[in-house]
Scaffold this motif. Structure first.
Motif, PDB file in Angstrom:
ATOM      1  N   ALA A 386     -76.744 -11.541  36.337  1.00  0.00           N
ATOM      2  CA  ALA A 386     -76.911 -10.087  36.400  1.00  0.00           C
ATOM      3  C   ALA A 386     -75.563  -9.402  36.191  1.00  0.00           C
ATOM      4  O   ALA A 386     -74.583  -9.712  36.882  1.00  0.00           O
ATOM      5  N   TYR A 387     -75.525  -8.468  35.229  1.00  0.00           N
ATOM      6  CA  TYR A 387     -74.272  -7.791  34.889  1.00  0.00           C
ATOM      7  C   TYR A 387     -74.475  -6.289  34.888  1.00  0.00           C
ATOM      8  O   TYR A 387     -75.511  -5.781  34.454  1.00  0.00           O
ATOM      9  N   VAL A 388     -73.466  -5.580  35.373  1.00  0.00           N
ATOM     10  CA  VAL A 388     -73.410  -4.127  35.250  1.00  0.00           C
ATOM     11  C   VAL A 388     -72.106  -3.795  34.537  1.00  0.00           C
ATOM     12  O   VAL A 388     -71.019  -4.165  35.014  1.00  0.00           O
ATOM     13  N   GLU A 391     -69.785  -6.623  33.983  1.00  0.00           N
ATOM     14  CA  GLU A 391     -69.219  -7.285  35.154  1.00  0.00           C
ATOM     15  C   GLU A 391     -70.336  -8.019  35.896  1.00  0.00           C
ATOM     16  O   GLU A 391     -71.386  -7.442  36.179  1.00  0.00           O
ATOM     17  N   ARG A 392     -70.112  -9.315  36.182  1.00  0.00           N
ATOM     18  CA  ARG A 392     -71.126 -10.088  36.895  1.00  0.00           C
ATOM     19  C   ARG A 392     -71.246  -9.583  38.328  1.00  0.00           C
ATOM     20  O   ARG A 392     -70.263  -9.415  39.035  1.00  0.00           O
ATOM     21  N   MET A 393     -72.486  -9.335  38.754  1.00  0.00           N
ATOM     22  CA  MET A 393     -72.761  -8.860  40.105  1.00  0.00           C
ATOM     23  C   MET A 393     -73.005 -10.056  41.039  1.00  0.00           C
ATOM     24  O   MET A 393     -73.682 -11.026  40.666  1.00  0.00           O
ATOM     25  N   LEU A 413     -76.829  -2.321  31.907  1.00  0.00           N
ATOM     26  CA  LEU A 413     -77.375  -3.417  32.701  1.00  0.00           C
ATOM     27  C   LEU A 413     -77.746  -4.563  31.759  1.00  0.00           C
ATOM     28  O   LEU A 413     -78.352  -4.336  30.715  1.00  0.00           O
ATOM     29  N   ARG A 414     -77.371  -5.767  32.153  1.00  0.00           N
ATOM     30  CA  ARG A 414     -77.685  -6.918  31.304  1.00  0.00           C
ATOM     31  C   ARG A 414     -78.127  -8.078  32.176  1.00  0.00           C
ATOM     32  O   ARG A 414     -77.519  -8.378  33.201  1.00  0.00           O
ATOM     33  N   ARG A 415     -79.190  -8.724  31.736  1.00  0.00           N
ATOM     34  CA  ARG A 415     -79.657  -9.943  32.403  1.00  0.00           C
ATOM     35  C   ARG A 415     -79.502 -11.104  31.434  1.00  0.00           C
ATOM     36  O   ARG A 415     -80.093 -11.100  30.346  1.00  0.00           O
ATOM     37  N   GLY A 416     -78.674 -12.072  31.802  1.00  0.00           N
ATOM     38  CA  GLY A 416     -78.386 -13.188  30.912  1.00  0.00           C
ATOM     39  C   GLY A 416     -77.544 -12.730  29.749  1.00  0.00           C
ATOM     40  O   GLY A 416     -76.728 -11.822  29.855  1.00  0.00           O
TER      41      GLY A 416
END
Length: 427
Positions: A386-388, A391-393, A413-416
């Motif tokens: 999970a990234y915002v 940046e990895r959350m 927002l990014r997943r993978g």
């Protein structure tokens, strides 16, 4: 504007044929001879039935550009008169727009078309409006001097008219063919136009214009049409993956969405699209076709066409912003380098959720659709996916910091590696 990669004015027909841009023609051998004796003054028309042209209209815009680059003289007609009526369509009678609305659309479409052409030099383009010669006509003049030359049996033979006879067609739309034919004659008389081109769905109207010129004593006029573009799977060209029309106006389809439309083209379509829409040479297109076949994951053909057309329509700077955005969204560039308009367009294309306040990472991922539940969102964070803002959350239940907001309101927002969405803080 760059020069064409065509080796002389007589090669333009060969080039159009290789690109699959010739479907119907009055007499191809005579047209070839006519072009060889050029320069030829030709015209193509666009009706203002909406505030913008669509990507399908690019076929005619770019075909006209090819003809000008081969040394011929374009007359570009935006139909302030025919736009008040509308060409009949099989689905039923059109709604008539007001004169003020159509006049506004004429101006918008003129501005869209102008950047594709040169308006100075020996083969300078000319922009015209058919309202200029249609408006002064009285009803009696129209019926006696124009309508008299149109056999009703031939007009009834047009496919779209036959399709409408049972459901009903007004005289207004039935007479559209007469107006368009009159345009061809007027353009010949005023500017020496001897060639018209358009889409294959216009062949009935176009050939009627050729016939009208001949009935009025004009000889040596020609016409050809280009085929309608379809996808390899049979679906209609010109729609995005969501089924939305792709417009040439940046306010209706953002440069980012326009770029993505071409970049996401199927491998089965891209070679045909390159032939129709690109100004690359045959050798360059064949090389891109080979690379697409051998390394489809690289999307070389799609990337080349997306960059070429986005630059052509929206400019080099806008195209560079779009490419930067495409890379930055997936962690291959700085999100802070993106202009607010480009960033928002990119996020809107990916899927943008609006929030009144900044919630936790898990809530954001659920509301944006990147996770189906809070539990799934928490698992994505725990697994490191999970990234915002790239940046990895690490804490799913921690509220997102306002310091992360881009331009004070956006979050990427990014997943993978490949699944993107966006969030916008309402102001």
């Amino acid at each position: 504007m760059r020069c064409a990669t065509i080796d002389g004015v007589t090669d333009i027909l060969d080039d159009l044929q290789w690109r699959g841009l010739l479907q119907d023609s009055t007499d191809l051998d005579e047209l070839r001879k006519h072009l060889a004796e050029g320069p030829v003054t030709f015209y193509v028309g666009f009706d203002p039935t909406a505030p913008s042209l669509q990507v399908g209209n690019l076929v005619q815009v770019l075909t006209a550009r090819r003809l000008q680059q081969a040394g011929n003289i374009p007359v570009l007609l935006v139909g302030g008169a025919t736009g008040l009526i509308g060409d009949p369509k099989a689905e039923g009678e059109r709604s008539l727009n007001s004169e003020e609305t159509v006049a506004g659309w004429v101006d918008k479409i003129r501005r869209q078309v102008e950047p594709f052409f040169e308006f100075e030099g020996a083969n300078a383009a000319r922009m015209v409006n058919n309202l200029d010669w249609t408006s002064p006509l009285s009803a009696i003049e129209f019926l006696r001097d124009v309508g008299k030359h149109f056999p009703v049996n031939q007009m009834l033979a047009r496919e779209v008219v036959k399709a409408r006879l049972e459901s009903g067609i007004s005289f207004t739309e039935f007479a559209y063919q007469i107006l368009q034919s009159h345009d061809f004659y007027q353009l010949h008389e005023r500017y020496g136009v001897t060639l018209q081109h358009g889409g294959s769905d216009q062949w009935g109207n176009i050939i009627a214009g050729v016939d009208f010129n001949r009935r009025k004593g004009v000889r040596g006029v020609h016409a050809f049409t280009t085929p309608l573009i379809t996808r390899a799977d049979g679906t209609k060209f010109g729609k995005s993956a969501e089924g939305m029309s792709v417009w040439m106006d940046a306010g209706m389809t953002s440069p980012y969405a326009f770029y993505q439309f071409w970049f996401n083209a199927a491998d089965a379509d891209i070679v045909n699209y390159l032939k129709v829409f690109s100004f690359r040479s045959r050798e360059e297109i064949e090389e891109l076709a080979k690379e697409t076949a051998e390394r489809p994951f690289a999307r070389a053909g799609q990337r080349a066409l997306a960059e070429e057309l986005t630059t052509l329509l929206h400019g080099k700077d806008e195209c560079e912003q779009v490419i930067t955005a495409s890379q930055a969204l997936f962690g291959r560039g700085a999100l802070t380098d993106l202009a607010p308009s480009t960033l928002r367009s990119a996020l809107a294309e990916a899927g943008l959720v609006e929030v009144d306040e900044l919630p936790s990472v898990a809530v954001l991922f659920k509301e944006s659709g990147l996770a189906s539940s809070l539990g799934e969102a928490r698992r994505a964070v725990a697994e490191g996916g999970a990234y915002v803002n790239n940046e990895r959350m690490t804490d799913a239940d921690a509220p997102v910091s306002a310091e992360l907001l881009l331009h004070g309101r956006y979050l990427v927002l990014r997943r993978g590696k490949k699944t993107i969405a966006g969030a916008e803080l309402r102001k």
